[in-house]
Design a protein around this motif. Structure first.
Motif, PDB file in Angstrom:
ATOM      1  N   VAL A   5      44.504  31.680  60.087  1.00 34.22           N
ATOM      2  CA  VAL A   5      43.139  32.441  59.820  1.00 34.22           C
ATOM      3  C   VAL A   5      42.460  31.427  59.147  1.00 34.22           C
ATOM      4  CG1 VAL A   5      41.733  34.279  58.872  1.00 34.22           C
ATOM      5  CG2 VAL A   5      44.254  34.911  59.793  1.00 34.22           C
ATOM      6  N   LEU A   6      41.321  31.058  59.690  1.00 31.12           N
ATOM      7  CA  LEU A   6      40.201  30.324  59.277  1.00 31.12           C
ATOM      8  C   LEU A   6      39.165  31.065  58.514  1.00 31.12           C
ATOM      9  CD1 LEU A   6      38.991  27.174  58.607  1.00 31.12           C
ATOM     10  CD2 LEU A   6      38.028  27.455  60.946  1.00 31.12           C
ATOM     11  N   VAL A   7      38.758  30.977  57.091  1.00 31.62           N
ATOM     12  CA  VAL A   7      37.709  31.606  56.621  1.00 31.62           C
ATOM     13  C   VAL A   7      36.497  30.677  56.452  1.00 31.62           C
ATOM     14  CG1 VAL A   7      36.905  33.035  54.533  1.00 31.62           C
ATOM     15  CG2 VAL A   7      39.416  32.825  55.403  1.00 31.62           C
ATOM     16  N   SER A   8      35.233  31.139  56.771  1.00 32.02           N
ATOM     17  CA  SER A   8      34.153  30.345  56.746  1.00 32.02           C
ATOM     18  C   SER A   8      33.237  31.410  55.653  1.00 32.02           C
ATOM     19  CB  SER A   8      33.359  30.327  57.916  1.00 32.02           C
ATOM     20  OG  SER A   8      32.026  30.005  57.922  1.00 32.02           O
ATOM     21  N   GLY A   9      32.660  30.684  54.605  1.00 30.12           N
ATOM     22  CA  GLY A   9      31.827  31.340  53.756  1.00 30.12           C
ATOM     23  C   GLY A   9      31.237  30.276  52.713  1.00 30.12           C
ATOM     24  N   TYR A  10      30.720  30.863  51.765  1.00 30.72           N
ATOM     25  CA  TYR A  10      30.109  29.938  50.448  1.00 30.72           C
ATOM     26  C   TYR A  10      31.155  29.558  49.545  1.00 30.72           C
ATOM     27  CZ  TYR A  10      26.488  28.539  47.387  1.00 30.72           C
ATOM     28  OH  TYR A  10      25.510  27.794  46.648  1.00 30.72           O
ATOM     29  N   ILE A  11      32.184  28.739  50.116  1.00 31.72           N
ATOM     30  CA  ILE A  11      33.224  28.603  49.278  1.00 31.72           C
ATOM     31  C   ILE A  11      33.192  27.265  48.543  1.00 31.72           C
ATOM     32  CG2 ILE A  11      35.812  28.477  49.604  1.00 31.72           C
ATOM     33  CD1 ILE A  11      35.506  30.239  52.076  1.00 31.72           C
ATOM     34  N   ILE A  59      35.670  21.100  63.900  1.00 29.61           N
ATOM     35  CA  ILE A  59      36.181  21.644  64.973  1.00 29.61           C
ATOM     36  C   ILE A  59      37.786  21.582  64.906  1.00 29.61           C
ATOM     37  CG2 ILE A  59      36.636  20.392  67.248  1.00 29.61           C
ATOM     38  CD1 ILE A  59      33.547  19.505  66.950  1.00 29.61           C
ATOM     39  N   LYS A  60      38.470  20.588  64.179  1.00 26.84           N
ATOM     40  CA  LYS A  60      39.890  20.595  63.855  1.00 26.84           C
ATOM     41  C   LYS A  60      40.276  21.880  63.352  1.00 26.84           C
ATOM     42  CE  LYS A  60      43.603  17.669  62.031  1.00 26.84           C
ATOM     43  NZ  LYS A  60      44.343  18.970  61.803  1.00 26.84           N
ATOM     44  N   ALA A  61      39.822  22.248  62.665  1.00 27.65           N
ATOM     45  CA  ALA A  61      40.017  23.588  61.732  1.00 27.65           C
ATOM     46  C   ALA A  61      39.898  24.794  62.591  1.00 27.65           C
ATOM     47  CB  ALA A  61      39.151  23.727  60.589  1.00 27.65           C
ATOM     48  N   ILE A  62      39.050  24.840  63.655  1.00 28.25           N
ATOM     49  CA  ILE A  62      38.652  25.789  64.638  1.00 28.25           C
ATOM     50  C   ILE A  62      39.843  25.669  65.595  1.00 28.25           C
ATOM     51  CG2 ILE A  62      37.335  26.715  66.297  1.00 28.25           C
ATOM     52  CD1 ILE A  62      34.829  26.084  64.538  1.00 28.25           C
ATOM     53  N   ILE A  63      40.027  24.676  66.013  1.00 28.43           N
ATOM     54  CA  ILE A  63      41.069  24.391  67.251  1.00 28.43           C
ATOM     55  C   ILE A  63      42.486  24.962  66.672  1.00 28.43           C
ATOM     56  CG2 ILE A  63      42.447  22.660  68.718  1.00 28.43           C
ATOM     57  CD1 ILE A  63      39.706  21.169  68.770  1.00 28.43           C
ATOM     58  N   ASP A  64      42.767  24.478  65.468  1.00 33.08           N
ATOM     59  CA  ASP A  64      44.191  24.964  64.792  1.00 33.08           C
ATOM     60  C   ASP A  64      43.966  26.450  64.439  1.00 33.08           C
ATOM     61  OD1 ASP A  64      44.783  22.299  64.873  1.00 33.08           O
ATOM     62  OD2 ASP A  64      44.726  21.940  62.682  1.00 33.08           O
ATOM     63  N   CYS A  65      43.045  27.099  64.387  1.00 36.42           N
ATOM     64  CA  CYS A  65      43.394  28.381  64.134  1.00 36.42           C
ATOM     65  C   CYS A  65      43.383  29.570  65.100  1.00 36.42           C
ATOM     66  CB  CYS A  65      42.192  29.077  63.012  1.00 36.42           C
ATOM     67  SG  CYS A  65      40.743  29.353  63.960  1.00 36.42           S
ATOM     68  N   ASP A  66      43.924  30.749  64.846  1.00 38.36           N
ATOM     69  CA  ASP A  66      43.648  31.691  65.794  1.00 38.36           C
ATOM     70  C   ASP A  66      42.473  32.557  65.811  1.00 38.36           C
ATOM     71  OD1 ASP A  66      46.469  31.317  66.905  1.00 38.36           O
ATOM     72  OD2 ASP A  66      47.160  32.172  65.003  1.00 38.36           O
ATOM     73  N   ILE A  67      42.188  32.933  64.424  1.00 39.62           N
ATOM     74  CA  ILE A  67      41.039  33.941  64.134  1.00 39.62           C
ATOM     75  C   ILE A  67      40.143  33.065  63.122  1.00 39.62           C
ATOM     76  CG2 ILE A  67      40.302  35.988  63.045  1.00 39.62           C
ATOM     77  CD1 ILE A  67      43.296  37.084  63.656  1.00 39.62           C
ATOM     78  N   LEU A  68      38.760  33.436  63.317  1.00 36.35           N
ATOM     79  CA  LEU A  68      37.867  32.754  62.345  1.00 36.35           C
ATOM     80  C   LEU A  68      37.262  34.053  61.596  1.00 36.35           C
ATOM     81  CD1 LEU A  68      35.595  30.759  61.195  1.00 36.35           C
ATOM     82  CD2 LEU A  68      34.168  31.776  62.641  1.00 36.35           C
ATOM     83  N   ILE A  69      37.395  33.975  60.399  1.00 34.28           N
ATOM     84  CA  ILE A  69      36.693  35.047  59.466  1.00 34.28           C
ATOM     85  C   ILE A  69      35.489  34.741  58.802  1.00 34.28           C
ATOM     86  CG2 ILE A  69      36.689  36.799  57.620  1.00 34.28           C
ATOM     87  CD1 ILE A  69      39.780  37.191  58.511  1.00 34.28           C
ATOM     88  N   SER A  70      34.358  35.242  59.122  1.00 33.87           N
ATOM     89  CA  SER A  70      32.986  34.704  58.676  1.00 33.87           C
ATOM     90  C   SER A  70      32.669  35.722  57.505  1.00 33.87           C
ATOM     91  CB  SER A  70      32.050  34.533  59.541  1.00 33.87           C
ATOM     92  OG  SER A  70      30.866  34.385  59.011  1.00 33.87           O
ATOM     93  N   TYR A  88      26.126  28.871  59.578  1.00 30.72           N
ATOM     94  CA  TYR A  88      27.038  29.957  59.328  1.00 30.72           C
ATOM     95  C   TYR A  88      27.137  30.320  61.080  1.00 30.72           C
ATOM     96  CZ  TYR A  88      27.714  29.807  54.460  1.00 30.72           C
ATOM     97  OH  TYR A  88      27.738  29.281  53.361  1.00 30.72           O
ATOM     98  N   LEU A  89      26.041  30.601  61.676  1.00 35.80           N
ATOM     99  CA  LEU A  89      25.841  30.907  63.021  1.00 35.80           C
ATOM    100  C   LEU A  89      26.850  29.815  63.967  1.00 35.80           C
ATOM    101  CD1 LEU A  89      22.306  32.448  63.435  1.00 35.80           C
ATOM    102  CD2 LEU A  89      24.499  33.785  63.413  1.00 35.80           C
ATOM    103  N   SER A  90      26.208  28.588  63.568  1.00 27.84           N
ATOM    104  CA  SER A  90      27.202  27.386  64.422  1.00 27.84           C
ATOM    105  C   SER A  90      28.627  27.342  64.381  1.00 27.84           C
ATOM    106  CB  SER A  90      26.499  26.125  64.160  1.00 27.84           C
ATOM    107  OG  SER A  90      25.138  25.917  63.931  1.00 27.84           O
ATOM    108  N   VAL A  91      28.984  27.686  63.016  1.00 30.10           N
ATOM    109  CA  VAL A  91      30.654  27.854  63.154  1.00 30.10           C
ATOM    110  C   VAL A  91      31.083  29.288  63.834  1.00 30.10           C
ATOM    111  CG1 VAL A  91      32.368  28.410  61.323  1.00 30.10           C
ATOM    112  CG2 VAL A  91      30.619  26.732  60.706  1.00 30.10           C
ATOM    113  N   ILE A  92      30.403  29.932  63.867  1.00 26.09           N
ATOM    114  CA  ILE A  92      30.841  31.209  64.671  1.00 26.09           C
ATOM    115  C   ILE A  92      30.753  30.800  66.117  1.00 26.09           C
ATOM    116  CG2 ILE A  92      30.032  33.624  65.618  1.00 26.09           C
ATOM    117  CD1 ILE A  92      29.048  33.893  62.709  1.00 26.09           C
ATOM    118  N   PHE A  93      29.549  30.164  66.557  1.00 27.22           N
ATOM    119  CA  PHE A  93      29.403  29.800  67.965  1.00 27.22           C
ATOM    120  C   PHE A  93      30.562  28.805  68.483  1.00 27.22           C
ATOM    121  CE2 PHE A  93      27.240  26.935  71.116  1.00 27.22           C
ATOM    122  CZ  PHE A  93      27.236  28.005  72.025  1.00 27.22           C
TER     123      PHE A  93
END
Length: 329
Positions: A5-11, A59-70, A88-93
């Motif tokens: 799981v890859l998490v995208s947020g204000y981290i 892109i590497k993080a997205i390729i490596d994950c199964d699920i993105l959680i925003s 944040y929309l671009s990461v989802i896209f």
């Protein structure tokens, strides 16, 4: 099956609310046996992080994950800036471009300014596999766009699963943040009103870059009036929660300062500056004053009631993982 799981947020920006939500989410995912990584500003975590600004790393993080959680928090809004919404929309896209499952986690979606940005947000949210929202207003907005979502609440409501309210609460915490149009007069009025009821106060920052200046401004005013005030900031989430938990009275500008104070049964007063604070105070019956629209008599009366009050009544929400866990599996 171990999901990545890859998490995208204000981290990684040391904002108490966002770091608290990320901590709660991360611990829950790890307890389910997921492998967790995040897009972050810094790498001070016990999990793998990728630089949130580096496109190749994203892109590497997205390729490596199964699920993105925003999520969570208020990521999808352009009140802060159009750029943060597009980011944040671009990461989802990108995640959908690589055929990844995308989940929106406990977000508050604020009305989007501008027809273009609204359409963009609506069309990208339609691509998501699962959407959970933290408030009814956000759900109404998505319903009007014809998008299904689950209503959860803010994950901070779940801290009582692990932390019990402190019995012997003492002292007062004032938590301030720099918000647009907050006037020097408000700080003066606040200091001159609070000192009528207490002479010693702890002033707490929940995101030092943003809060420090206004906290020190208040301390300065309070000391001029003969009071004593200490500045508090701790990057450690648990230590900050502990400071709030041990205080009898908490006056806060920030949403997560209010939620944590309320669920841990400290007496809570909100300095309300926007819609999400107003929604919370209405729902949980939290004493409050509007930062932009008040007079000193009203401030005095409300704070007098607050300092002389018993514990406020009214239940707080509970946070449930059920729907989220189902969507994960």
């Amino acid at each position: 099956l171990m999901r990545k799981v890859l998490v995208s947020g204000y981290i990684g920006f040391d904002n108490f609310g966002d770091e608290l939500i990320f901590k709660i989410l991360k611990e829950h995912l790890l307890s389910l046996g997921c492998e967790v990584c995040a897009l972050s500003k810094n790498s001070e975590y016990d999990i793998k992080t990728y630089n949130y600004k580096n496109l190749i790393q994203i892109i590497k993080a997205i390729i490596d994950c199964d699920i993105l959680i925003s999520g969570g928090g208020s990521l999808l809004q352009n009140k802060t800036s159009n750029f943060s919404l597009i980011y944040y929309l671009s990461v989802i896209f990108l995640a959908k471009l690589f055929f990844k499952k995308v989940m929106i986690f406990a977000q508050g979606i604020e009305p989007i300014k501008g027809r273009f940005f609204e359409l963009l947000t609506k069309n990208i949210l339609k691509m998501c596999d699962f959407i959970s929202l933290r408030d009814e207003k956000s759900q109404k907005l998505l319903n009007s766009w014809g998008i299904n979502s689950s209503l959860v609440s803010d994950p901070a409501f779940s801290i009582t699963d692990k932390i019990k309210p402190y019995d012997d609460k003492k002292g007062i915490i004032l938590q301030l943040r720099k918000v647009k149009k907050i006037s020097k007069n408000f700080i003066k009025d606040l200091a001159s009103t609070i000192i009528l009821y207490c002479k010693n106060i702890n002033v707490l920052a929940l995101q030092e870059d943003y809060d420090r200046e206004i906290c020190l401004e208040f301390i300065n005013e309070f000391k001029k009036l003969g009071g004593s005030a200490n500045y508090n900031y701790n990057k450690d989430i648990d230590k900050t929660i502990d400071i709030i938990n041990k205080s009898e009275f908490v006056i806060s500008t920030r949403l997560h300062g209010l939620i944590v104070s309320r669920v841990l049964k400290s007496k809570t007063f909100a300095l309300s500056y926007d819609e999400k604070i107003k929604t919370l105070t209405d729902e949980l019956n939290i004493a409050n004053i509007d930062l932009y629209n008040y007079n000193i008599d009203e401030l005095d009366k409300k704070l007098k009631n607050f300092f002389n009050s018993e514990m406020q009544c009214g239940n707080h929400r509970v946070f449930s993982w059920d729907e989220i866990d189902k969507a994960l599996i």
